[in-house]
Design a protein around this motif. Structure first.
Motif, PDB file in Angstrom:
ATOM      1  N   ALA A  41      -8.809   5.783  -5.521  1.00  0.00           N
ATOM      2  CA  ALA A  41      -8.310   7.061  -6.037  1.00  0.00           C
ATOM      3  C   ALA A  41      -8.350   7.058  -7.568  1.00  0.00           C
ATOM      4  CB  ALA A  41      -6.892   7.289  -5.553  1.00  0.00           C
ATOM      5  N   GLU A  80       0.834  -1.206   0.000  1.00  0.00           N
ATOM      6  CA  GLU A  80       0.000   0.000   0.000  1.00  0.00           C
ATOM      7  C   GLU A  80       0.867   1.253   0.000  1.00  0.00           C
ATOM      8  OE1 GLU A  80      -4.089  -1.682   2.103  1.00  0.00           O
ATOM      9  OE2 GLU A  80      -2.640  -0.635   3.345  1.00  0.00           O
ATOM     10  N   SER A 116      -7.984  -1.869  -1.281  1.00  0.00           N
ATOM     11  CA  SER A 116      -7.417  -0.850  -0.407  1.00  0.00           C
ATOM     12  C   SER A 116      -7.853   0.533  -0.867  1.00  0.00           C
ATOM     13  CB  SER A 116      -5.892  -0.936  -0.436  1.00  0.00           C
ATOM     14  OG  SER A 116      -5.446  -2.208  -0.037  1.00  0.00           O
ATOM     15  N   MET A 117      -7.558   1.496  -0.014  1.00  0.00           N
ATOM     16  CA  MET A 117      -7.869   2.889  -0.305  1.00  0.00           C
ATOM     17  C   MET A 117      -7.366   3.337  -1.681  1.00  0.00           C
ATOM     18  SD  MET A 117      -8.035   5.178   2.789  1.00  0.00           S
ATOM     19  CE  MET A 117      -6.368   5.285   3.430  1.00  0.00           C
ATOM     20  N   GLN A 118      -6.145   2.919  -2.031  1.00  0.00           N
ATOM     21  CA  GLN A 118      -5.487   3.381  -3.261  1.00  0.00           C
ATOM     22  C   GLN A 118      -6.324   3.103  -4.503  1.00  0.00           C
ATOM     23  OE1 GLN A 118      -4.062   2.015  -0.740  1.00  0.00           O
ATOM     24  NE2 GLN A 118      -2.131   3.016  -0.285  1.00  0.00           N
ATOM     25  N   ARG A 162     -11.895   1.867   7.408  1.00  0.00           N
ATOM     26  CA  ARG A 162     -10.829   2.834   7.197  1.00  0.00           C
ATOM     27  C   ARG A 162     -10.900   3.436   5.785  1.00  0.00           C
ATOM     28  NH1 ARG A 162      -5.085   2.042   6.989  1.00  0.00           N
ATOM     29  NH2 ARG A 162      -5.550  -0.111   6.444  1.00  0.00           N
ATOM     30  N   VAL A 163     -11.243   2.581   4.814  1.00  0.00           N
ATOM     31  CA  VAL A 163     -11.357   3.051   3.427  1.00  0.00           C
ATOM     32  C   VAL A 163     -12.532   4.032   3.290  1.00  0.00           C
ATOM     33  CG1 VAL A 163     -11.791   2.325   1.044  1.00  0.00           C
ATOM     34  CG2 VAL A 163     -10.326   0.934   2.528  1.00  0.00           C
ATOM     35  N   TYR A 217     -12.937   1.677  14.036  1.00  0.00           N
ATOM     36  CA  TYR A 217     -12.401   2.932  13.569  1.00  0.00           C
ATOM     37  C   TYR A 217     -13.437   4.036  13.703  1.00  0.00           C
ATOM     38  CZ  TYR A 217      -8.173   0.985  11.646  1.00  0.00           C
ATOM     39  OH  TYR A 217      -6.954   0.410  11.505  1.00  0.00           O
ATOM     40  N   SER A 218     -14.708   3.655  13.549  1.00  0.00           N
ATOM     41  CA  SER A 218     -15.687   4.678  13.237  1.00  0.00           C
ATOM     42  C   SER A 218     -16.849   4.640  14.207  1.00  0.00           C
ATOM     43  CB  SER A 218     -16.242   4.374  11.870  1.00  0.00           C
ATOM     44  OG  SER A 218     -16.830   3.096  11.926  1.00  0.00           O
ATOM     45  N   LEU A 221     -13.926   5.956   5.579  1.00  0.00           N
ATOM     46  CA  LEU A 221     -13.864   7.193   6.351  1.00  0.00           C
ATOM     47  C   LEU A 221     -12.816   8.161   5.824  1.00  0.00           C
ATOM     48  CD1 LEU A 221     -14.410   5.536   9.797  1.00  0.00           C
ATOM     49  CD2 LEU A 221     -16.078   6.650   8.314  1.00  0.00           C
ATOM     50  N   HIS A 222     -11.999   7.661   4.915  1.00  0.00           N
ATOM     51  CA  HIS A 222     -10.994   8.526   4.306  1.00  0.00           C
ATOM     52  C   HIS A 222     -11.657   9.705   3.595  1.00  0.00           C
ATOM     53  CE1 HIS A 222      -7.231   9.673   2.594  1.00  0.00           C
ATOM     54  NE2 HIS A 222      -7.740   9.626   1.379  1.00  0.00           N
ATOM     55  N   ASP A 223     -12.689   9.406   2.824  1.00  0.00           N
ATOM     56  CA  ASP A 223     -13.463  10.468   2.177  1.00  0.00           C
ATOM     57  C   ASP A 223     -14.882   9.931   1.982  1.00  0.00           C
ATOM     58  OD1 ASP A 223     -14.641  12.395   0.606  1.00  0.00           O
ATOM     59  OD2 ASP A 223     -12.899  12.675  -0.677  1.00  0.00           O
TER      60      ASP A 223
END
Ligand code: C2E
Ligand code: MG
Ligand code: MG
Ligand code: MG
Length: 272
Positions: free
Chosen positions: A122, A81, A117-119, A151-152, A183-184, A154-156
């Motif tokens: 994007a 990551e 994952s978050m990436q 986590r993914v 996390y949330s 809450l990033h945006d």
């Protein structure tokens, strides 16, 4: 104070950081070589659907070092990551899963889920890229599910909601992974359009037999059901847990009790 300022402390600290750094560099190297030489493997962990008796599965990446010893995902995924390699790896998994499903159009395994994952989010071309892959393998979008963690999300939140609604519209379902690892707040998680929630194994401490964790799991299952979402419980390791969760209304169980993650050949032979 004295220990902190002593040169020996600094040397020790430096050594530890250097060792960490060397090891990460080595794992990164192994990953790069493994991508080039197509040595990454995808394993599959069957998930038992309690009601129908059918199964689905989760795709999990597997990597060996030069000596052939497994490197655990908890070790290499964070490095992938950070370095951006997770992108290549995600496409390998998607391609492998679609290739496998294409070979078994009539399988009892209706869908396979992949972790993202978050990436990946994007990338504005994500949806198209996934749909193209499905189409190339003659698969309907409902055969693929995407797992994301809190986590993914809450990033945006606004962006993720938008992506998920669009992809849902195209027929791709999302699973919330590792719920309960904390996390949330629950309220924000409930705003996302999940088809299914996976309760993390950490919620099962002392289960069954611990009234607090039993009440928590029961309440969560009821809550997610009221939202129209299915509930998978992860990390089921024995019959007592499986029976109790069935009684509490869990829809599916995943864990060593039903099956460990399997190499592709074994999964194909016994489940597809
Ligand atoms: P995850 O998505 O929550 O996957 C479930 C993990 O729980 C797997 O670990 C699985 O082997 C383990 N597990 C399943 N049943 C049991 C059980 O009964 N007891 C115990 N103790 N463990 C059980 P694994 O394969 O080591 O993967 C760890 C994590 O690495 C995954 O957690 C996921 O977050 C990440 N990961 C794996 N493959 C990929 C991938 O292709 N892409 C991304 N982004 N992440 C991945
Ligand atoms: Mg293959
Ligand atoms: Mg997962
Ligand atoms: Mg999980």
């Amino acid at each position: 104070q004295k220990a902190k300022d002593s040169p020996s402390h600094d040397v020790h600290f430096t050594e530890t950081v250097m060792r960490e750094y060397e090891e990460e560099k080595k794992i990164l190297e192994i990953m790069q070589q493994s991508v080039e030489q197509r040595r990454f493997r995808v394993w599959y962990q069957p998930v038992s659907h309690l009601e129908s008796g059918f199964a689905s599965a989760e795709a999990l990446l597997r990597l060996n070092d030069y000596e052939g010893n497994p490197v655990p995902p908890s070790r290499f995924i964070p490095i992938a990551e950070e370095s951006g390699m997770i992108d290549d790896l995600s496409w390998i998994v998607l391609e492998e899963v679609c290739e496998l499903l294409e070979k078994h159009p009539e399988s009892q395994v209706k869908s396979i889920s992949i972790n993202m994952s978050m990436q990946q989010f994007a990338d504005a071309g994500l949806e198209k890229r996934i749909l193209d892959c499905l189409k190339r393998h003659h698969l309907t979008p409902d055969r693929l599910k995407i797992e994301v963690t809190e986590r993914v999300l809450l990033h945006d939140m606004a962006y993720m909601k938008n992506v998920m609604y669009n992809m849902n519209h195209a027929g791709i379902g999302f699973y919330l992974d590792d719920f309960g690892t904390g996390y949330s707040n629950l309220a924000s998680v409930l705003e996302f359009p999940f088809e299914c929630v996976k309760l993390d194994k950490s919620l099962l401490i002392g289960f069954p037999g611990n009234p607090d964790s039993e009440m928590l799991v029961k309440t969560l299952i009821e809550l997610f059901h009221s939202m129209g979402e299915k509930v998978v419980v992860e990390g089921i390791e024995d019959a007592a847990q499986a029976e109790f969760l069935k009684a509490l209304g869990a829809d599916r169980i995943q864990g060593y009790y039903y099956s460990k993650p399997l190499p592709e050949e074994a999964f194909e032979k016994y489940y597809l």
